[in-house]
Design an enzyme around this catalytic site. Structure first.
Site, mmCIF file in Angstrom:
data_model
loop_
_atom_site.group_PDB
_atom_site.id
_atom_site.type_symbol
_atom_site.label_atom_id
_atom_site.label_comp_id
_atom_site.label_asym_id
_atom_site.label_seq_id
_atom_site.Cartn_x
_atom_site.Cartn_y
_atom_site.Cartn_z
ATOM 1 N N CYS A 178 9.904 -8.150 12.967
ATOM 2 C CA CYS A 178 9.567 -9.287 12.111
ATOM 3 C C CYS A 178 9.184 -10.466 12.990
ATOM 4 O O CYS A 178 9.810 -10.710 14.023
ATOM 5 C CB CYS A 178 10.755 -9.658 11.224
ATOM 6 S SG CYS A 178 10.330 -10.835 9.919
ATOM 7 N N CYS A 236 19.664 -12.336 10.794
ATOM 8 C CA CYS A 236 19.070 -11.041 10.417
ATOM 9 C C CYS A 236 18.872 -10.171 11.649
ATOM 10 O O CYS A 236 18.298 -10.597 12.647
ATOM 11 C CB CYS A 236 17.733 -11.270 9.714
ATOM 12 S SG CYS A 236 16.925 -9.731 9.238
ATOM 13 N N CYS A 252 21.584 -4.778 3.802
ATOM 14 C CA CYS A 252 20.638 -5.897 3.970
ATOM 15 C C CYS A 252 20.804 -6.516 5.345
ATOM 16 O O CYS A 252 21.908 -6.850 5.752
ATOM 17 C CB CYS A 252 20.908 -7.014 2.965
ATOM 18 S SG CYS A 252 20.718 -6.551 1.277
ATOM 19 N N CYS A 268 14.176 0.884 -0.514
ATOM 20 C CA CYS A 268 13.947 -0.370 0.206
ATOM 21 C C CYS A 268 13.025 -0.055 1.383
ATOM 22 O O CYS A 268 13.388 0.718 2.266
ATOM 23 C CB CYS A 268 15.294 -0.922 0.687
ATOM 24 S SG CYS A 268 15.125 -2.406 1.694
ATOM 25 N N GLU A 273 12.577 1.664 9.537
ATOM 26 C CA GLU A 273 13.635 2.239 8.707
ATOM 27 C C GLU A 273 13.343 2.032 7.228
ATOM 28 O O GLU A 273 12.771 1.021 6.830
ATOM 29 C CB GLU A 273 14.987 1.620 9.087
ATOM 30 C CG GLU A 273 15.313 1.889 10.550
ATOM 31 C CD GLU A 273 16.719 1.504 10.989
ATOM 32 O OE1 GLU A 273 17.142 2.016 12.033
ATOM 33 O OE2 GLU A 273 17.383 0.703 10.312
ATOM 34 N N CYS A 276 14.796 -15.381 11.664
ATOM 35 C CA CYS A 276 15.982 -15.815 10.926
ATOM 36 C C CYS A 276 17.224 -15.409 11.713
ATOM 37 O O CYS A 276 17.394 -14.244 12.070
ATOM 38 C CB CYS A 276 16.000 -15.210 9.526
ATOM 39 S SG CYS A 276 14.515 -15.599 8.582
HETATM 40 N N1 SAH Z 1 11.210 -11.160 5.202
HETATM 41 C C1 SAH Z 1 11.488 -10.910 3.814
HETATM 42 C C2 SAH Z 1 11.910 -9.486 3.596
HETATM 43 C C3 SAH Z 1 13.245 -9.097 4.219
HETATM 44 S S1 SAH Z 1 14.332 -9.013 2.932
HETATM 45 C C4 SAH Z 1 12.500 -11.933 3.323
HETATM 46 O O1 SAH Z 1 12.911 -12.765 4.103
HETATM 47 O O2 SAH Z 1 12.809 -11.943 2.144
HETATM 48 C C5 SAH Z 1 15.881 -8.801 3.598
HETATM 49 C C6 SAH Z 1 16.923 -9.571 2.793
HETATM 50 O O3 SAH Z 1 18.197 -9.391 3.436
HETATM 51 C C7 SAH Z 1 16.633 -11.044 2.814
HETATM 52 O O4 SAH Z 1 17.065 -11.737 1.709
HETATM 53 C C8 SAH Z 1 17.423 -11.422 4.029
HETATM 54 O O5 SAH Z 1 17.575 -12.774 4.127
HETATM 55 C C9 SAH Z 1 18.706 -10.640 3.822
HETATM 56 N N2 SAH Z 1 19.458 -10.515 5.070
HETATM 57 C C10 SAH Z 1 18.985 -10.601 6.317
HETATM 58 N N3 SAH Z 1 19.957 -10.435 7.225
HETATM 59 C C11 SAH Z 1 21.096 -10.246 6.521
HETATM 60 C C12 SAH Z 1 22.449 -9.979 6.900
HETATM 61 N N4 SAH Z 1 22.796 -9.867 8.182
HETATM 62 N N5 SAH Z 1 23.341 -9.795 5.919
HETATM 63 C C13 SAH Z 1 22.971 -9.858 4.626
HETATM 64 N N6 SAH Z 1 21.708 -10.096 4.211
HETATM 65 C C14 SAH Z 1 20.791 -10.290 5.148
#
Ligand code: SAH
Length: 367
Positions: free
Chosen positions: A115, A122, A343, A108, A95, A119
């Protein structure tokens, strides 16, 4: 989708194209010509590249191609955000999201299919992992978005900024990400300034040190917790590269730049987990020595998650504490959540090789 023996020119940055043309006995200025056709004029048909000799066009048709991901669907949010689901092979979709604002348009993009990091908060993590994206699949997301939004030749102003904040951990797909970034910055391709390209990472320390030697784009760090005990749970990569090491690597990264810059620190606000006054004070102490600005991100929900977003009042109180301690902090506006484009909501379609999807479903079943 059939696989092909031909060289996909989208996989080659300037250096790669120069080698490609040298190998077929062509002069190096062909590189600039191809870059301009493909990225500035959006032309992928060799026959239409009129400043190449007829013989070269025929040769390119034989040995090369310009193969882009395919748009499966396009989703438009009421706030103007657009999400594309892109098919990159028979099994997998990724996406890409465009976020228009008054002064800029941010794309973005994804760097991996799913991934490999896990985390907890996420959505991409829940999908598991299949593979790295190629350079062409990464830079192809810019091409497709420009094209889908009807950008005219040389008029790339729809996309003024690119953030590597979609699916995947960009620093775990180092070479392809670096090649794609070099095309974003190349004046014959997209010509973006390095300040307008942001790489977001969970903190892969050795890769951060390598990156600073090669390119100097803006950096965002997904921190999400002010101490190792909590970050070990939220961002498991922390067990390998704990906070102090990651912060030190970020400092080395920005100290290296010609102009001193700030790291964007991303902090997702999870109710009752990382959002107390105490967490805010700890965060302020931690960031005292790192030139940074904090982005507080309201948690975006996805199916089967146990987390909830902090309330607006809690986010405001948390931010106040940071500001009082002289830490710049803003709350990131949620965009595109009605089309699951915010995000942490990007899911795509990932043929998981890690069996993570299955494990997670079993866990949920067992509760
Ligand atoms: N792997 C990289 C790139 C992904 S960035 C990283 O970790 O930075 C995606 C961003 O969105 C990151 O800051 C991540 O932590 C945040 N994110 C992930 N899941 C989320 C959620 N459910 N709600 C809000 N932000 C989230």
């Amino acid at each position: 989708m059939k696989t092909s023996e031909k060289t996909n020119l989208l996989d080659l940055d300037r250096h790669g194209l120069e080698m490609f043309f040298a190998e077929i006995g062509e002069k190096s200025f062909r590189t600039s010509q191809i870059l301009k056709w493909v990225y500035q004029f959006g032309v992928c048909d060799f026959d239409a590249m009129t400043n190449l000799s007829k013989a070269l066009r025929e040769k390119l048709k034989d040995i090369a191609e310009i193969r882009l991901p395919e748009i499966v669907s396009e989703h438009r949010s009421h706030d103007g955000t657009i999400k594309w689901v892109l098919r990159i092979d028979n099994l997998n979709c990724i996406e890409t999201v465009f976020i228009p604002e008054a002064e800029r348009g941010t794309l973005c993009i994804s760097s991996q299919v799913g991934c490999a990091l896990d985390c907890d908060f996420c959505s991409t993590a829940q999908q598991g992992f299949n593979r790295n994206l190629s350079t062409g699949e990464i830079i192809g997301q810019l091409w497709i978005a420009n094209h889908a939004m009807g950008a005219t030749p040389r008029d790339q102003r729809h996309i003024s900024n690119v953030v590597l904040m979609g699916m995947g951990e960009p620093l775990l797909n180092f070479d392809n990400v670096v090649s794609a970034i070099s095309l974003m910055l190349d004046d014959d391709a997209y010509g973006l300034s390095k300040r307008r390209v942001t790489l977001s990472t969970s903190g892969v320390v050795p890769a951060l040190d390598r990156l600073k030697e090669i390119c100097d784009v803006s950096l965002a760090l997904s921190l999400h917790a002010p101490d190792d005990a909590l970050r070990d749970i939220l961002v498991p990569l922390n067990k390998k590269y704990p906070i102090a090491e990651v912060i030190a690597a970020c400092k080395r990264y920005i100290d290296n730049g010609a102009s001193r810059r700030k790291v964007t620190v991303e902090y997702v606000m999870l109710a009752g987990v990382n959002d107390s006054d105490e967490h805010a004070k700890k965060l302020a102490r931690l960031l005292r020595s790192l030139p940074s600005k904090v982005n507080l991100i309201p948690f975006n929900p996805f199916p089967r998650t146990v987390y909830k977003s902090s309330s607006q009042e809690r986010i405001d109180a948390f931010r106040e504490i940071l500001l009082k301690n002289n830490i710049t902090a803003i709350t990131r506006k949620t965009r595109g959540d009605d089309i699951d484009a915010a995000c942490g909501q990007l899911a795509g379609q990932v043929m998981d090789r890690t069996k993570r999807q299955q494990r997670k479903q079993n866990q949920v079943g067992a509760i």
